[in-house]
Design an enzyme around this catalytic site. Sequence first.
Site, PDB file in Angstrom:
ATOM      1  N   GLY A 240       0.755  -1.242   0.000  1.00  0.00           N
ATOM      2  CA  GLY A 240       0.000   0.000   0.000  1.00  0.00           C
ATOM      3  C   GLY A 240       0.788   1.295   0.000  1.00  0.00           C
ATOM      4  O   GLY A 240       0.210   2.364  -0.175  1.00  0.00           O
ATOM      5  N   GLU A 274       3.911  -6.705   1.743  1.00  0.00           N
ATOM      6  CA  GLU A 274       3.439  -7.072   0.396  1.00  0.00           C
ATOM      7  C   GLU A 274       3.439  -5.857  -0.536  1.00  0.00           C
ATOM      8  O   GLU A 274       2.403  -5.503  -1.102  1.00  0.00           O
ATOM      9  CB  GLU A 274       2.004  -7.617   0.475  1.00  0.00           C
ATOM     10  CG  GLU A 274       1.802  -8.801   1.391  1.00  0.00           C
ATOM     11  CD  GLU A 274       0.313  -9.143   1.593  1.00  0.00           C
ATOM     12  OE1 GLU A 274      -0.564  -8.391   1.123  1.00  0.00           O
ATOM     13  OE2 GLU A 274       0.052 -10.169   2.234  1.00  0.00           O
ATOM     14  N   PRO A 275       4.563  -5.209  -0.741  1.00  0.00           N
ATOM     15  CA  PRO A 275       4.550  -4.013  -1.592  1.00  0.00           C
ATOM     16  C   PRO A 275       4.407  -4.371  -3.064  1.00  0.00           C
ATOM     17  O   PRO A 275       4.982  -5.346  -3.538  1.00  0.00           O
ATOM     18  CB  PRO A 275       5.927  -3.389  -1.339  1.00  0.00           C
ATOM     19  CG  PRO A 275       6.798  -4.550  -0.968  1.00  0.00           C
ATOM     20  CD  PRO A 275       5.905  -5.518  -0.238  1.00  0.00           C
ATOM     21  N   ARG A 277       3.073  -1.501  -5.890  1.00  0.00           N
ATOM     22  CA  ARG A 277       3.298  -0.259  -6.627  1.00  0.00           C
ATOM     23  C   ARG A 277       4.658   0.381  -6.359  1.00  0.00           C
ATOM     24  O   ARG A 277       5.345   0.818  -7.278  1.00  0.00           O
ATOM     25  CB  ARG A 277       2.198   0.738  -6.235  1.00  0.00           C
ATOM     26  CG  ARG A 277       2.237   2.029  -7.013  1.00  0.00           C
ATOM     27  CD  ARG A 277       1.268   3.053  -6.412  1.00  0.00           C
ATOM     28  NE  ARG A 277       0.022   2.510  -5.978  1.00  0.00           N
ATOM     29  CZ  ARG A 277      -1.119   2.528  -6.700  1.00  0.00           C
ATOM     30  NH1 ARG A 277      -1.128   3.099  -7.872  1.00  0.00           N
ATOM     31  NH2 ARG A 277      -2.230   1.998  -6.217  1.00  0.00           N
ATOM     32  N   CYS A 343     -13.260   4.228 -28.759  1.00  0.00           N
ATOM     33  CA  CYS A 343     -14.528   4.946 -28.934  1.00  0.00           C
ATOM     34  C   CYS A 343     -15.231   5.164 -27.610  1.00  0.00           C
ATOM     35  O   CYS A 343     -16.321   4.635 -27.386  1.00  0.00           O
ATOM     36  CB  CYS A 343     -15.422   4.154 -29.876  1.00  0.00           C
ATOM     37  SG  CYS A 343     -14.519   3.653 -31.336  1.00  0.00           S
ATOM     38  N   GLU A 344     -14.618   5.887 -26.713  1.00  0.00           N
ATOM     39  CA  GLU A 344     -15.236   6.232 -25.434  1.00  0.00           C
ATOM     40  C   GLU A 344     -14.653   7.569 -24.988  1.00  0.00           C
ATOM     41  O   GLU A 344     -13.438   7.771 -25.090  1.00  0.00           O
ATOM     42  CB  GLU A 344     -14.882   5.213 -24.334  1.00  0.00           C
ATOM     43  CG  GLU A 344     -15.292   3.808 -24.645  1.00  0.00           C
ATOM     44  CD  GLU A 344     -15.825   3.067 -23.435  1.00  0.00           C
ATOM     45  OE1 GLU A 344     -16.173   3.704 -22.422  1.00  0.00           O
ATOM     46  OE2 GLU A 344     -15.892   1.842 -23.533  1.00  0.00           O
ATOM     47  N   TYR A 371       0.352  -1.518 -12.265  1.00  0.00           N
ATOM     48  CA  TYR A 371      -1.046  -1.525 -12.656  1.00  0.00           C
ATOM     49  C   TYR A 371      -1.246  -0.888 -14.029  1.00  0.00           C
ATOM     50  O   TYR A 371      -2.254  -0.238 -14.291  1.00  0.00           O
ATOM     51  CB  TYR A 371      -1.914  -0.841 -11.583  1.00  0.00           C
ATOM     52  CG  TYR A 371      -1.709  -1.456 -10.211  1.00  0.00           C
ATOM     53  CD1 TYR A 371      -2.153  -2.746  -9.946  1.00  0.00           C
ATOM     54  CD2 TYR A 371      -1.036  -0.771  -9.194  1.00  0.00           C
ATOM     55  CE1 TYR A 371      -1.945  -3.330  -8.699  1.00  0.00           C
ATOM     56  CE2 TYR A 371      -0.827  -1.351  -7.953  1.00  0.00           C
ATOM     57  CZ  TYR A 371      -1.287  -2.625  -7.712  1.00  0.00           C
ATOM     58  OH  TYR A 371      -1.072  -3.206  -6.482  1.00  0.00           O
TER      59      TYR A 371
HETATM   60  N1  LLP Z   1      -1.567  -6.947  -0.803  1.00  0.00           N
HETATM   61  C1  LLP Z   1      -2.874  -7.059  -1.095  1.00  0.00           C
HETATM   62  C2  LLP Z   1      -3.696  -8.031  -0.383  1.00  0.00           C
HETATM   63  C3  LLP Z   1      -3.431  -6.226  -2.094  1.00  0.00           C
HETATM   64  O1  LLP Z   1      -4.729  -6.318  -2.364  1.00  0.00           O
HETATM   65  C4  LLP Z   1      -2.617  -5.294  -2.771  1.00  0.00           C
HETATM   66  C5  LLP Z   1      -3.151  -4.425  -3.811  1.00  0.00           C
HETATM   67  C6  LLP Z   1      -1.253  -5.240  -2.433  1.00  0.00           C
HETATM   68  C7  LLP Z   1      -0.761  -6.076  -1.430  1.00  0.00           C
HETATM   69  C8  LLP Z   1      -0.289  -4.311  -3.095  1.00  0.00           C
HETATM   70  O2  LLP Z   1      -0.635  -2.977  -2.878  1.00  0.00           O
HETATM   71  P1  LLP Z   1       0.339  -1.826  -3.391  1.00  0.00           P
HETATM   72  O3  LLP Z   1       1.616  -1.906  -2.592  1.00  0.00           O
HETATM   73  O4  LLP Z   1       0.574  -2.028  -4.832  1.00  0.00           O
HETATM   74  O5  LLP Z   1      -0.416  -0.587  -3.115  1.00  0.00           O
HETATM   75  N2  LLP Z   1      -5.205  -0.981  -9.594  1.00  0.00           N
HETATM   76  C9  LLP Z   1      -5.030   0.012  -8.552  1.00  0.00           C
HETATM   77  C10 LLP Z   1      -4.370  -0.570  -7.322  1.00  0.00           C
HETATM   78  C11 LLP Z   1      -5.097  -1.780  -6.775  1.00  0.00           C
HETATM   79  C12 LLP Z   1      -4.405  -2.387  -5.580  1.00  0.00           C
HETATM   80  C13 LLP Z   1      -5.013  -3.682  -5.229  1.00  0.00           C
HETATM   81  N3  LLP Z   1      -4.391  -4.383  -4.138  1.00  0.00           N
HETATM   82  C14 LLP Z   1      -4.266   1.188  -9.124  1.00  0.00           C
HETATM   83  O6  LLP Z   1      -3.929   1.175 -10.307  1.00  0.00           O
HETATM   84  O7  LLP Z   1      -4.031   2.176  -8.419  1.00  0.00           O
END
Ligand code: LLP
Length: 415
Positions: A240, A274-275, A277, A343-344, A371
């Site tokens: 996150g 769990e990083p 992004r 087309c949107e 993503y």
């Molecule tokens: N762990 C779990 C259980 C998750 O659901 C997620 C992301 C992560 C770890 C990794 O989170 P991060 O470190 O990447 O923030 N498509 C969206 C983001 C969706 C995130 C979903 N879960 C976007 O493009 O902003």
Amino acid sequence: MNDYFHYRQDQLFVENVALNDIAQRFGTPCYVYSRAALTDDYRQFAEAFKSREHLICYAAKANSNLAILNVFARLGAGFDIVSGGELQRVLAAGGAANKVVFSGVGKSEAEMRQALEAGILCFNVESAPELDRLNAVAGSVGKVAPISLRVNPDVDAKTHPYISTGLKQNKFGVAYTEALALYLKAAAMPHLRITGMDCHIGSQLTEVSPFIAAAEKILVLVDQLAAAGIALEHLDLGGGLGIRYDDETPPSIAEYAQALLGVLRGRTEKIIVEPGRVLVGNAGVLLTRIEYLKHGEEKNFAIVDAAMNDLMRPALYDAWHAILPLQKRDAAMAQYSVVGPICETGDFIGHAREMAVNQGDALAVMSAGAYGMSMSSNYNTRPRAAEVMVDGEQIHLIREREKVAQMYAAEKMIG
Ligand code: LLP
């Protein structure tokens, strides 16, 4: 921009390669990643948590290209997966099954069997019926499933509502107030072994306070469990951590880790994170070329060859990505909406961008490593983009541009 993407004599480079060379050689749209940036991001995490036993489980959903998974696997990463497909990818890319945690609210029986056969580290269980199903499936294949419960700490992550996951009203995790009873239930199930607790409150967080609030709440439960005779081996604090797309000021990896480690002082459990992004987002860009400059009555449009099927984030979350020319021009700026051919009206990459560009110029959509490709689709029968990884001077094609025939190869007419 960061050290890995920079201008040299008005040409945008990634590491030691001009992005224009890549655009010419492989065509556009094309995702380009910097191996050095990926490595640096991972090492910052490893360094920040090195004072205690930890495992960095890269969230494969952010970008699941085999080459990217392989870079992280070689660096020692574990993986956070949310499907059997991601598990298969991780293993194909050289990831170790015993470093895999499996998240997600809807695990199927087949996925559970697959993960049990592979021997993953932990199932992050998100509901009472999932506990029952996992216990039954593990029993049927003669295994004991290692589990943690994903606890919903009811903390506001203060991020976009679509990517906020830690509030009571979200579908994720088990309710904080029910977690203790569920742990006791799980402890009595013969084919489950309790190993940890986990939480994940959302994505693109730009402050540390929600992470701290969630960790503090989780620790209260951990102590209650210990008092009930259930000792945990690990605490998984989810992913996150946000990145800078525009003018956000997220905490650095080191600040984030220090804040968490502060809350965890005196604890002996292994830490899992769990990083997604933050490891890949700013390590990748999407290259696209301007097909037409269209000067309308109210607005100018730069119609480019990348679209919402390539990068869905602007259409889906109104997300902002910087858009830079690969070649800076000494010409007057004009304001453009950068839009794709789909087309949107929602098919845009960015609105109201000041640019000095000509038709035919190539652009880089920045911070597109996370993503981007992983959420791409074939809408409008558009082949998915090519992907390239740069490593110093070397250029590797890590995914060929899809061919139209591949897109419909599995389809059949009924005659
Ligand atoms: N762990 C779990 C259980 C998750 O659901 C997620 C992301 C992560 C770890 C990794 O989170 P991060 O470190 O990447 O923030 N498509 C969206 C983001 C969706 C995130 C979903 N879960 C976007 O493009 O902003």
